[in-house]
Write a protein that holds these residues in place. Structure first.
Motif, PDB file in Angstrom:
ATOM      1  N   THR A  15       0.803  -1.213   0.000  1.00  0.00           N
ATOM      2  CA  THR A  15       0.000   0.000   0.000  1.00  0.00           C
ATOM      3  C   THR A  15       0.837   1.264   0.000  1.00  0.00           C
ATOM      4  OG1 THR A  15      -0.162  -0.165   2.395  1.00  0.00           O
ATOM      5  CG2 THR A  15      -2.018  -1.011   1.107  1.00  0.00           C
ATOM      6  N   THR A  16       1.961   1.239   0.701  1.00  0.00           N
ATOM      7  CA  THR A  16       2.674   2.501   0.870  1.00  0.00           C
ATOM      8  C   THR A  16       4.098   2.512   0.327  1.00  0.00           C
ATOM      9  OG1 THR A  16       3.328   1.797   3.070  1.00  0.00           O
ATOM     10  CG2 THR A  16       1.377   3.215   2.897  1.00  0.00           C
ATOM     11  N   ALA A  17       4.854   1.466   0.628  1.00  0.00           N
ATOM     12  CA  ALA A  17       6.300   1.566   0.420  1.00  0.00           C
ATOM     13  C   ALA A  17       6.689   1.594  -1.049  1.00  0.00           C
ATOM     14  CB  ALA A  17       7.003   0.420   1.122  1.00  0.00           C
ATOM     15  N   LEU A  18       7.521   2.569  -1.387  1.00  0.00           N
ATOM     16  CA  LEU A  18       8.119   2.635  -2.708  1.00  0.00           C
ATOM     17  C   LEU A  18       9.577   2.219  -2.565  1.00  0.00           C
ATOM     18  CD1 LEU A  18       6.737   6.106  -3.793  1.00  0.00           C
ATOM     19  CD2 LEU A  18       6.028   3.881  -4.690  1.00  0.00           C
ATOM     20  N   PRO A  19      10.126   1.609  -3.608  1.00  0.00           N
ATOM     21  CA  PRO A  19      11.536   1.242  -3.492  1.00  0.00           C
ATOM     22  C   PRO A  19      12.382   2.496  -3.278  1.00  0.00           C
ATOM     23  CG  PRO A  19      10.634   0.577  -5.632  1.00  0.00           C
ATOM     24  CD  PRO A  19       9.546   1.270  -4.895  1.00  0.00           C
ATOM     25  N   VAL A  20      13.445   2.344  -2.536  1.00  0.00           N
ATOM     26  CA  VAL A  20      14.298   3.494  -2.272  1.00  0.00           C
ATOM     27  C   VAL A  20      15.498   3.480  -3.218  1.00  0.00           C
ATOM     28  CG1 VAL A  20      15.592   2.377  -0.404  1.00  0.00           C
ATOM     29  CG2 VAL A  20      15.325   4.852  -0.417  1.00  0.00           C
ATOM     30  N   LEU A  21      15.854   2.288  -3.681  1.00  0.00           N
ATOM     31  CA  LEU A  21      17.009   2.186  -4.576  1.00  0.00           C
ATOM     32  C   LEU A  21      16.727   1.112  -5.614  1.00  0.00           C
ATOM     33  CD1 LEU A  21      19.982   3.320  -4.755  1.00  0.00           C
ATOM     34  CD2 LEU A  21      20.678   1.239  -3.572  1.00  0.00           C
ATOM     35  N   GLU A  22      17.021   1.437  -6.865  1.00  0.00           N
ATOM     36  CA  GLU A  22      16.828   0.440  -7.906  1.00  0.00           C
ATOM     37  C   GLU A  22      17.974   0.485  -8.905  1.00  0.00           C
ATOM     38  OE1 GLU A  22      13.390  -1.282 -10.871  1.00  0.00           O
ATOM     39  OE2 GLU A  22      13.211   0.751 -10.088  1.00  0.00           O
ATOM     40  N   ALA A  23      18.607  -0.673  -9.082  1.00  0.00           N
ATOM     41  CA  ALA A  23      19.714  -0.774 -10.038  1.00  0.00           C
ATOM     42  C   ALA A  23      19.203  -1.422 -11.305  1.00  0.00           C
ATOM     43  CB  ALA A  23      20.844  -1.616  -9.447  1.00  0.00           C
ATOM     44  N   LEU A  24      19.448  -0.764 -12.433  1.00  0.00           N
ATOM     45  CA  LEU A  24      18.980  -1.273 -13.723  1.00  0.00           C
ATOM     46  C   LEU A  24      20.170  -1.484 -14.646  1.00  0.00           C
ATOM     47  CD1 LEU A  24      15.983   1.199 -14.038  1.00  0.00           C
ATOM     48  CD2 LEU A  24      15.793  -1.268 -13.649  1.00  0.00           C
ATOM     49  N   ASP A  25      20.645  -2.718 -14.709  1.00  0.00           N
ATOM     50  CA  ASP A  25      21.712  -3.086 -15.644  1.00  0.00           C
ATOM     51  C   ASP A  25      22.992  -2.267 -15.476  1.00  0.00           C
ATOM     52  OD1 ASP A  25      20.473  -5.205 -16.881  1.00  0.00           O
ATOM     53  OD2 ASP A  25      19.330  -3.889 -18.206  1.00  0.00           O
ATOM     54  N   LEU A  26      23.450  -2.165 -14.261  1.00  0.00           N
ATOM     55  CA  LEU A  26      24.704  -1.451 -14.036  1.00  0.00           C
ATOM     56  C   LEU A  26      25.875  -2.275 -14.546  1.00  0.00           C
ATOM     57  CD1 LEU A  26      24.219  -0.289 -10.335  1.00  0.00           C
ATOM     58  CD2 LEU A  26      23.546   0.882 -12.451  1.00  0.00           C
ATOM     59  N   ALA A  27      26.876  -1.585 -15.074  1.00  0.00           N
ATOM     60  CA  ALA A  27      28.086  -2.276 -15.513  1.00  0.00           C
ATOM     61  C   ALA A  27      29.311  -1.504 -15.057  1.00  0.00           C
ATOM     62  CB  ALA A  27      28.084  -2.416 -17.034  1.00  0.00           C
ATOM     63  N   ARG A  39      41.423  -4.040 -20.438  1.00  0.00           N
ATOM     64  CA  ARG A  39      40.114  -3.769 -19.845  1.00  0.00           C
ATOM     65  C   ARG A  39      39.656  -4.952 -19.004  1.00  0.00           C
ATOM     66  NH1 ARG A  39      36.607  -0.244 -21.909  1.00  0.00           N
ATOM     67  NH2 ARG A  39      34.969  -1.793 -22.047  1.00  0.00           N
ATOM     68  N   LEU A  40      39.246  -4.661 -17.767  1.00  0.00           N
ATOM     69  CA  LEU A  40      38.776  -5.709 -16.876  1.00  0.00           C
ATOM     70  C   LEU A  40      37.297  -5.501 -16.583  1.00  0.00           C
ATOM     71  CD1 LEU A  40      41.606  -5.635 -14.171  1.00  0.00           C
ATOM     72  CD2 LEU A  40      41.451  -7.147 -16.164  1.00  0.00           C
ATOM     73  N   PRO A  41      36.442  -6.241 -17.286  1.00  0.00           N
ATOM     74  CA  PRO A  41      35.012  -6.133 -16.954  1.00  0.00           C
ATOM     75  C   PRO A  41      34.770  -6.863 -15.637  1.00  0.00           C
ATOM     76  CG  PRO A  41      35.369  -7.626 -18.822  1.00  0.00           C
ATOM     77  CD  PRO A  41      36.721  -7.232 -18.320  1.00  0.00           C
ATOM     78  N   VAL A  42      34.279  -6.146 -14.618  1.00  0.00           N
ATOM     79  CA  VAL A  42      34.089  -6.808 -13.326  1.00  0.00           C
ATOM     80  C   VAL A  42      32.616  -7.105 -13.031  1.00  0.00           C
ATOM     81  CG1 VAL A  42      36.222  -6.071 -12.219  1.00  0.00           C
ATOM     82  CG2 VAL A  42      34.245  -4.568 -12.159  1.00  0.00           C
ATOM     83  N   LEU A  43      31.728  -6.252 -13.533  1.00  0.00           N
ATOM     84  CA  LEU A  43      30.306  -6.481 -13.301  1.00  0.00           C
ATOM     85  C   LEU A  43      29.512  -6.029 -14.514  1.00  0.00           C
ATOM     86  CD1 LEU A  43      29.946  -5.024  -9.669  1.00  0.00           C
ATOM     87  CD2 LEU A  43      29.689  -7.431 -10.285  1.00  0.00           C
ATOM     88  N   SER A  44      28.415  -6.730 -14.797  1.00  0.00           N
ATOM     89  CA  SER A  44      27.494  -6.219 -15.814  1.00  0.00           C
ATOM     90  C   SER A  44      26.092  -6.736 -15.516  1.00  0.00           C
ATOM     91  CB  SER A  44      27.939  -6.629 -17.222  1.00  0.00           C
ATOM     92  OG  SER A  44      27.790  -8.023 -17.372  1.00  0.00           O
ATOM     93  N   GLY A  45      25.103  -6.018 -15.993  1.00  0.00           N
ATOM     94  CA  GLY A  45      23.703  -6.428 -15.781  1.00  0.00           C
ATOM     95  C   GLY A  45      23.300  -6.474 -14.317  1.00  0.00           C
ATOM     96  N   VAL A  46      23.879  -5.594 -13.506  1.00  0.00           N
ATOM     97  CA  VAL A  46      23.532  -5.582 -12.080  1.00  0.00           C
ATOM     98  C   VAL A  46      22.123  -5.013 -11.918  1.00  0.00           C
ATOM     99  CG1 VAL A  46      24.120  -4.695  -9.797  1.00  0.00           C
ATOM    100  CG2 VAL A  46      25.945  -5.284 -11.421  1.00  0.00           C
ATOM    101  N   ARG A  47      21.229  -5.842 -11.394  1.00  0.00           N
ATOM    102  CA  ARG A  47      19.829  -5.429 -11.208  1.00  0.00           C
ATOM    103  C   ARG A  47      19.364  -5.854  -9.835  1.00  0.00           C
ATOM    104  NH1 ARG A  47      17.420  -4.460 -16.328  1.00  0.00           N
ATOM    105  NH2 ARG A  47      15.350  -4.347 -15.430  1.00  0.00           N
ATOM    106  N   VAL A 242      25.451 -12.100  -6.300  1.00  0.00           N
ATOM    107  CA  VAL A 242      26.279 -11.231  -7.137  1.00  0.00           C
ATOM    108  C   VAL A 242      26.909 -12.026  -8.290  1.00  0.00           C
ATOM    109  CG1 VAL A 242      28.279  -9.657  -7.119  1.00  0.00           C
ATOM    110  CG2 VAL A 242      26.681  -9.652  -5.212  1.00  0.00           C
ATOM    111  N   GLY A 243      26.999 -13.349  -8.104  1.00  0.00           N
ATOM    112  CA  GLY A 243      27.598 -14.200  -9.135  1.00  0.00           C
ATOM    113  C   GLY A 243      26.949 -14.046 -10.505  1.00  0.00           C
ATOM    114  N   VAL A 244      25.643 -13.774 -10.521  1.00  0.00           N
ATOM    115  CA  VAL A 244      24.956 -13.667 -11.813  1.00  0.00           C
ATOM    116  C   VAL A 244      25.310 -12.371 -12.538  1.00  0.00           C
ATOM    117  CG1 VAL A 244      23.032 -15.084 -11.003  1.00  0.00           C
ATOM    118  CG2 VAL A 244      22.845 -12.590 -10.894  1.00  0.00           C
ATOM    119  N   PHE A 245      25.982 -11.432 -11.835  1.00  0.00           N
ATOM    120  CA  PHE A 245      26.355 -10.166 -12.460  1.00  0.00           C
ATOM    121  C   PHE A 245      27.793 -10.184 -12.977  1.00  0.00           C
ATOM    122  CE2 PHE A 245      23.563  -8.568  -8.796  1.00  0.00           C
ATOM    123  CZ  PHE A 245      22.389  -8.760  -9.517  1.00  0.00           C
TER     124      PHE A 245
END
Lengths: 276, 266
Positions: A15-27, A39-47, A242-245
């Protein structure tokens, strides 16, 4: 993974609570110019989505990028792509991936709390003021700030005899408790905890668990890293794997070579972070 | 480090200073610099010697003439002034009433043969203080704030140690409640333990007084302890800028990565 937007209702309180933080595909990719531009890709698709009053724990083995996620939220690491939406206490939504420096500094004062693994402090500042500092810099009257700082130091069993001494010479556990007190002093709506219980005994660990529960009850959203399974079991409402990111082919050491991330200066003659 | 103000105190755009070297060739001191400083903010300018950081500081402070670009400053009464449009008298007035400048060498900012109290008092008199008793009282307060023993008030800085001289320079600088303070390597050239004490003192005063500071340092640790944001300079140009912790922990420019990786880990 859902694609919840910040406008969606919370599963905790529809009824009330809205998310305070949302990560959408951070890399995040580190480019090592001193190593020929590798180049060292360390994270991608962080949601993930974080709601008020919950504690989500970042899960995965050492070096997988848990601290990197906390640092991306805090602004210590830049975000290469994606959006990171933060709802401030005033309801305004900011994309931290694109926020300018002044906005980040303001949000750190008002909204984003961060307890790092190690205490960073200046040599001669007494412990009480180290803890009170986040409040002082938010212009809380000094007496109120110190009273609150003292209350937290008491809860964390830092002897009053130490309060007026700088924490430079304290033991590892004492420093960590000062660090936790400092992190919890501000009542920020979002709290990022990077292994706050690593070097604590059972009594203090229990106290930190209580502090976290208090913050949750007060509506804070907590994103944390705990290696201690007991603490995790007590405070975690859910785990974020975190493994999936981790992008395929990523270096899974967490030790990014110096020059990008990981290495910070130690002031000459200044007690500072021990390591990172 | 808090501000409710929504206007920058200082806006620097495309600023540069060129000069002729001994053989008459044009040299770049600094070039194309864009910097904003907001009320209550501490901005560090870092780089190695010869990077142009001190030239930039002096150009912004109108101690050197800008060869190109502009620096605009918002005064105490809310006017925005282009510094290169001001005559020498107005610049001197800004330095006397609204700005402070802390030099690396205390002797450059102090009256070396005047008593410690006189050094602070002279600065107060320059903004119109006339009552001897009050000037002396204010000087004593300032000396206490920078931890100079009360019984040294009548001694000249020639009798002081390096650290004490630097603390006296800071007292003299801050006595007029400046809105903007320029600092050029304020902790360099001091013993390590003295440096730490001074750094701590500066940090406390900056926070207590809500000062806006532009500080030049080659020491990234000084930038880390004191500043909110950092600008990295090389060959007279800005190569990277941002939140201090981000510049140090997630440096993007090759040069910044080199600088950060060159720090000795104790």
């Amino acid at each position: 993974m859902t694609t919840t937007r910040l406008t969606d209702p919370s599963p905790l309180d529809p009824t009330t609570a809205l998310p305070v933080l949302e990560a959408l595909d951070l890399a995040k990719t580190f480019t090592m110019h001193l190593q020929g531009g590798v180049r060292l890709p360390v994270l991608s698709g962080v949601r993930f989505t974080l709601y008020p009053g919950e504690c989500a724990v970042l899960d995965g083995p050492s070096g997988i990028g848990k601290s990197t996620i906390l640092k991306m939220i805090h602004g210590t690491y830049g975000i290469d792509s994606g959006a990171l939406l933060l709802r401030g206490p005033d309801g305004a939504v900011t994309d931290l991936a694109r926020a300018d420096d002044r906005t980040m500094l303001r949000l750190r004062r008002t909204t984003l709390g961060y307890v790092s693994q190690f205490l960073r402090c200046v040599p001669r500042v007494p412990t009480l003021d180290v803890v009170a500092e986040p409040l002082l810099s938010a212009r809380v009257p000094p007496e109120d700030a110190r009273r609150r700082a003292g209350h937290l130091l008491e809860r964390l069993r830092v002897p009053t005899g130490l309060w007026m001494l700088p924490p430079a010479t304290f033991s590892g556990g004492e420093k960590q408790r000062v660090n936790i007190a400092r992190g919890f002093v501000s009542d920020h709506p979002v709290l990022l905890l990077d292994e706050p219980t690593a070097s604590l005994d059972a009594a203090n660990r229990a106290e930190v668990v209580d502090l976290i529960e208090d913050q949750k009850a007060a509506g804070a959203a907590i994103l944390a890293i705990f290696h201690d399974p007991r603490v995790r079991a007590e405070v975690a409402d859910r785990l974020i794997d975190v493994g999936v990111f981790v992008p395929s082919g990523a270096v899974r050491s967490g030790r990014v070579p110096s020059g990008a991330g990981r290495s910070g200066p130690v002031p000459s003659g200044v007690e500072n972070e021990e390591s990172r | 480090m808090v501000s409710t103000d929504d206007e920058p105190l200082l806006q620097v755009r495309g600023l540069g200073h060129t000069y002729a070297d001994r053989s008459g060739r044009t040299r770049i001191g600094c070039a194309d610099v864009d910097v904003d400083l907001w009320p209550g903010e501490v901005l560090a300018i870092v780089g190695e010697s010869g990077s142009g950081k001190t030239t930039l500081l002096n150009t912004v402070a109108a101690r050197l003439t800008a060869s190109h670009g502009s620096a605009r400053y918002r005064t105490r009464d809310g006017r925005e002034v282009a510094l290169d449009s001001l005559d020498e008298v107005s610049i001197r007035a800004l330095h006397r009433t609204e700005w402070g400048f802390v030099h690396q060498d205390p002797a450059a900012g102090l009256l070396m043969n005047v008593s410690a109290g006189g050094n602070v008092g002279e600065r107060l008199m320059s903004i119109g203080a006339r009552h001897y008793g009050r000037i002396r009282e204010s000087a004593a307060t300032w000396l206490a704030r920078v931890e100079i023993p009360a019984d040294r008030i009548d001694e000249p800085p020639t009798t002081f140690s390096g650290g004490m001289r630097q603390r006296l320079q800071i007292a003299r600088t801050l006595a007029i409640s400046p809105r903007l303070v320029f600092m050029d390597e304020p902790t360099s050239g001091l013993d390590v333990s003295v440096q730490a004490r001074l750094l701590d003192l500066i940090r406390g005063l900056v926070a207590d007084l809500g000062l806006s500071v532009l500080i030049v340092t080659h020491d990234l640790a000084v930038a880390r302890v004191l500043s909110d944001r950092t600008v990295v300079m090389r060959h007279g140009r800005v190569v990277e800028s941002g939140l201090t912790d981000r510049v140090l922990e997630d440096p993007h420019a090759p040069y910044t990565q080199l600088l950060v990786s060159s720090i000795l880990q104790v």
